[in-house]
Design an enzyme around this catalytic site. Structure first.
Site, short mmCIF file in Angstrom:
data_model
loop_
_atom_site.label_atom_id
_atom_site.label_comp_id
_atom_site.label_asym_id
_atom_site.label_seq_id
_atom_site.Cartn_x
_atom_site.Cartn_y
_atom_site.Cartn_z
N HIS A 37 0.77 -1.25 0.00
CA HIS A 37 0.00 0.00 0.00
C HIS A 37 0.80 1.30 0.00
O HIS A 37 0.19 2.37 -0.13
CB HIS A 37 -0.95 0.01 1.20
CG HIS A 37 -1.94 -1.10 1.17
ND1 HIS A 37 -2.95 -1.18 0.22
CD2 HIS A 37 -2.06 -2.21 1.93
CE1 HIS A 37 -3.66 -2.27 0.43
NE2 HIS A 37 -3.14 -2.92 1.46
N LYS A 67 -5.23 -9.60 -8.06
CA LYS A 67 -5.95 -8.98 -6.96
C LYS A 67 -6.98 -8.04 -7.57
O LYS A 67 -6.69 -7.31 -8.51
CB LYS A 67 -4.98 -8.20 -6.06
CG LYS A 67 -5.62 -7.68 -4.80
CD LYS A 67 -4.60 -7.08 -3.86
CE LYS A 67 -5.31 -6.56 -2.61
NZ LYS A 67 -4.37 -5.91 -1.69
N HIS A 140 -3.11 -3.20 8.05
CA HIS A 140 -4.23 -3.50 7.17
C HIS A 140 -4.82 -2.20 6.63
O HIS A 140 -5.07 -1.26 7.40
CB HIS A 140 -5.29 -4.28 7.96
CG HIS A 140 -6.57 -4.48 7.22
ND1 HIS A 140 -6.70 -5.33 6.15
CD2 HIS A 140 -7.79 -3.92 7.40
CE1 HIS A 140 -7.95 -5.29 5.71
NE2 HIS A 140 -8.62 -4.44 6.45
#
Length: 145
Positions: A37, A67, A140
């Site tokens: 990310h 993904k 996350h």
């Protein structure tokens, strides 16, 4: 014969091993979060679609399956880490909402043809984000607010 009880050294070594394993797992999750990310500075590409196709492949998110979507954050890691402490507000449990907005690129899978590579489209945004934190580290990416 003397009764054999727990041996302090064995208990101490077991406790240290467990502690090390927990820290390694959390560190691995943080490293995975960064890999998946964080892209600062933003990698140069002719457009957002080319950017997404390049980064998704380079970061290993096209194998073994494509993904479906992924968001890249274009900010220094210390600003992202701060969301888990004074740079964010607890949403619930381990989820924190950022106080500030971040520059983002959102990549979405367009199609996957048999025998061909994954094809992504990309869109730039500036928004607040929500992350999951463990031990004051983001592990996350939850969503864009």
């Amino acid at each position: 014969m003397a009764a054999r009880g727990p041996r302090p050294m064995v208990l101490l070594l077991s406790a240290l091993l467990c502690l090390c394993l927990v820290q390694l797992t959390q560190g691995a999750s943080f490293r995975q979060f960064v890999n998946n990310h964080v892209n600062e500075p933003k990698t140069a590409a002719p457009n957002n679609n080319a950017y997404c196709n390049r980064l998704m492949q380079q970061r290993g998110m096209t194998r073994p399956r494509c993904k479906l979507s992924n968001t890249f954050i274009h900010a220094p890691i210390n600003q992202i880490r701060a969301i888990c402490t004074n740079g964010g507000r607890r949403f619930r449990r381990n989820l924190f909402d950022s106080h500030m907005s971040f520059s983002l690129t959102v990549c979405r899978l367009v199609n996957r043809r048999r025998g061909r590579s994954c094809v992504y489209t990309g869109r730039s945004q500036t928004r607040r984000i929500r992350v999951g934190c463990v031990n004051q580290l983001p592990v996350h990416f939850e969503r864009i607010l």
